[in-house]
Design an enzyme around this catalytic site. Structure first.
Site, PDB file in Angstrom:
ATOM      1  N   PHE A   1      -2.423  -5.787  -4.187  1.00 58.55           N
ATOM      2  CA  PHE A   1      -3.368  -4.328  -4.353  1.00 58.55           C
ATOM      3  C   PHE A   1      -2.921  -3.569  -2.868  1.00 58.55           C
ATOM      4  O   PHE A   1      -3.161  -4.399  -1.794  1.00 58.55           O
ATOM      5  CB  PHE A   1      -4.623  -4.484  -4.387  1.00 58.55           C
ATOM      6  CG  PHE A   1      -5.516  -3.154  -4.677  1.00 58.55           C
ATOM      7  CD1 PHE A   1      -5.393  -2.385  -5.792  1.00 58.55           C
ATOM      8  CD2 PHE A   1      -6.274  -2.567  -3.502  1.00 58.55           C
ATOM      9  CE1 PHE A   1      -5.932  -1.109  -5.794  1.00 58.55           C
ATOM     10  CE2 PHE A   1      -6.556  -1.213  -3.665  1.00 58.55           C
ATOM     11  CZ  PHE A   1      -6.388  -0.734  -5.012  1.00 58.55           C
TER      12      PHE A   1
ATOM     13  N   ASP B   1      -0.094  -6.697   4.595  1.00 56.84           N
ATOM     14  CA  ASP B   1      -1.533  -5.846   4.346  1.00 56.84           C
ATOM     15  C   ASP B   1      -2.700  -6.548   4.752  1.00 56.84           C
ATOM     16  O   ASP B   1      -3.224  -7.578   3.789  1.00 56.84           O
ATOM     17  CB  ASP B   1      -1.250  -5.361   2.905  1.00 56.84           C
ATOM     18  CG  ASP B   1      -2.589  -4.394   2.694  1.00 56.84           C
ATOM     19  OD1 ASP B   1      -3.583  -4.323   3.232  1.00 56.84           O
ATOM     20  OD2 ASP B   1      -2.549  -3.948   1.410  1.00 56.84           O
TER      21      ASP B   1
ATOM     22  N   LYS C   1     -10.754  -1.110   5.973  1.00 58.76           N
ATOM     23  CA  LYS C   1     -12.069  -1.606   5.523  1.00 58.76           C
ATOM     24  C   LYS C   1     -12.977  -1.866   6.477  1.00 58.76           C
ATOM     25  O   LYS C   1     -13.739  -1.174   7.125  1.00 58.76           O
ATOM     26  CB  LYS C   1     -11.912  -2.991   4.556  1.00 58.76           C
ATOM     27  CG  LYS C   1     -11.189  -2.326   3.225  1.00 58.76           C
ATOM     28  CD  LYS C   1     -11.570  -3.182   2.021  1.00 58.76           C
ATOM     29  CE  LYS C   1     -11.322  -2.352   0.849  1.00 58.76           C
ATOM     30  NZ  LYS C   1      -9.949  -2.804   0.162  1.00 58.76           N
TER      31      LYS C   1
HETATM   32  C1  LIG Z   1      -9.031  -2.011  -0.326  1.00 57.27           C
HETATM   33  C2  LIG Z   1      -7.559  -2.173  -0.163  1.00 57.27           C
HETATM   34  C3  LIG Z   1      -6.673  -1.204   0.175  1.00 57.27           C
HETATM   35  C4  LIG Z   1      -6.682   0.041  -0.175  1.00 57.27           C
HETATM   36  O1  LIG Z   1      -7.763   0.615   0.884  1.00 57.27           O
HETATM   37  P1  LIG Z   1      -8.300   2.245   0.657  1.00 57.27           P
HETATM   38  O2  LIG Z   1      -9.122   2.396   2.071  1.00 57.27           O
HETATM   39  O3  LIG Z   1      -9.254   2.076  -0.465  1.00 57.27           O
HETATM   40  O4  LIG Z   1      -7.502   3.180   0.810  1.00 57.27           O
HETATM   41  C5  LIG Z   1      -5.236  -1.712   0.427  1.00 57.27           C
HETATM   42  N1  LIG Z   1      -4.815  -2.861   0.527  1.00 57.27           N
HETATM   43  C6  LIG Z   1      -5.816  -4.051   0.397  1.00 57.27           C
HETATM   44  C7  LIG Z   1      -5.494  -5.336   0.424  1.00 57.27           C
HETATM   45  C8  LIG Z   1      -7.106  -3.677   0.195  1.00 57.27           C
HETATM   46  O5  LIG Z   1      -8.020  -4.421  -0.060  1.00 57.27           O
END
Ligand SMILES: *Cc1c(COP(=O)(O)O)cnc(C)c1O
Length: 396
Positions: A134, A219, A248
């Site tokens: 994700f 990420d 986050k």
């Molecule tokens: C939540 C998340 C995203 C996206 O972040 P947003 O602030 O919602 O754009 C990308 N990568 C990972 C691993 C995430 O958990």
């Protein structure tokens, strides 16, 4: 307004692109939420991992209050002291990279993908990402997100992406060509169901990227900022990425994202190549600085490790009692409980009893408390989960 009234306004005026729990939340304090009816909820999934040191952490709130009285926003035409400070703090706790600030995880990943193309040779344009990953919802990041359900109705996606099964070294080797600009991976897949990368896999990515002149992008939007017991998820492995993304928990509840890149790589983003109007604003950066300070002064990395171990131990006690629980996996306070059936009813049963958890991929309960969580709070959560499992989860 009570919950019903708020829900009524949503029906009329807010786009229905989220499945929402039937509660209007009006206040948060530490590891507890309060809804419009005054119900107290123990939050074991605070802000979808945003409130990584709890709701309204006093040190963060104080920093925001102070900053709000001095300067809310100034554009990146000027130097912003708080941005410099936060960049230094993040860099020194990571691999000495340079930072670009934005406002969300998707934006941080967009920046990373753009930088990888910009920095590598012109013939390199491809990206490899992992199944079940994700990475966000913008066109590039949803393309990077290798889950067909998120692509439905949005085709054609961005060209140049290929997907490989997670933790499969042979598949990665096979997908690698000299046209690959970058591999983007989560050290622990979050939304995908709490799946940690194996050390062998992380090493293979590093070696293949080096051999082909490609960038290794991690990420760490969910794993970063201490949740796993170290500042960054990659620090559990003997591997350093070229580019790392954060969001986050970085702002303690304020919207902020960041990309950190090795200085030599970062040098490719010269003026005019990339930007964000709100990125690195004084308010968000002051909050970020306060988050780092609180994590250190309250020894929250150590607490995340210890409480993570404790929670897993307690979950394993539940596993002995309920065949519905297949196994538990994760690192620090990033915990997934693999069920043998769907988990949505358990999430609802927990909420009715005053506990907030999450379910992802249909049958993985996600427990990701804040780094300030206590043993008593974990005990409280486990006792509610136990009750919810008795009612919902016996399958009989
Ligand atoms: C939540 C998340 C995203 C996206 O972040 P947003 O602030 O919602 O754009 C990308 N990568 C990972 C691993 C995430 O958990």
């Amino acid at each position: 307004m009570n919950t019903q009234e708020v829900m009524g306004l949503y029906d009329q005026f807010v786009i229905g692109n989220y499945g929402r729990l039937p509660r209007a939340i009006v206040r948060g304090e530490g590891n507890y939420l309060y809804d419009a009816e005054g119900n107290k909820i123990l939050d074991m999934f605070p802000g979808w991992a945003v409130s990584g040191i709890g709701h309204c952490h006093p040190h963060v709130v104080e920093a925001i209050r102070k900053q709000a009285g001095e300067l809310l926003h100034i554009d990146n035409t000027f130097y912003i002291p708080q941005q410099a400070q936060l960049a230094k703090l993040v860099s020194e706790r990571g691999f000495g990279g340079k930072c670009f600030f934005c406002n969300s995880g998707a934006e941080a990943n967009e920046a990373a993908l753009k930088l990888a193309r910009r920095h590598t040779k012109p013939e390199k344009y491809k990206f490899i990402t992992a199944e079940r990953s994700f990475h966000g919802r913008t066109f590039a990041t949803v393309t990077a997100t290798a889950q067909p359900k998120y692509h439905e109705g949005f085709l054609p996606l961005l060209p140049g992406f290929s997907y490989v099964p997670f933790n499969d070294i042979d598949a990665l080797q096979e997908a690698f060509t000299d046209e690959v600009a970058a591999v983007m991976i989560e050290p622990i897949q979050g939304e995908g169901g709490i799946h940690p990368a194996t050390p062998e896999y992380m090493h293979a990515i590093r070696e293949l990227c080096d051999a082909h002149g490609a960038m290794m992008i991690l990420d760490e939007v969910q794993t970063g900022m201490g949740r796993t017991g170290r500042w960054f998820g990659y620090q559990h492995y003997d591997v350093v990425p070229d580019i790392l993304t954060l969001a986050k928990a970085l702002g303690g509840g304020v919207a902020i994202g960041a990309m950190m890149a090795r200085p030599q790589v970062a040098a490719s983003l010269v003026p005019g190549t990339h930007a964000s109007t709100f990125g690195g604003n004084p308010l968000a950066c002051a909050a970020g600085v306060a988050v780092v300070e609180a994590i250190e002064s309250e020894h929250l990395l150590e607490n995340a490790s210890a409480m993570g171990d404790y929670a897993v131990e307690k979950i394993n006690q539940l596993k002995a009692k309920y065949p519905l629980i297949d196994h538990v996996r994760g690192k620090g306070l990033m915990i997934g409980i693999q069920l043998t059936e769907a988990g949505a009813a358990i999430v609802a049963a927990c909420l009715e009893r005053g506990l907030r958890i999450n379910c992802t991929q249909g049958n993985v309960l996600r427990i990701m408390p804040s780094m300030t969580v206590t043993k008593d709070q974990i005990d409280e959560a486990m006792s509610i989960l136990d009750q919810a499992l008795v009612v919902q989860g016996t399958g009989s």
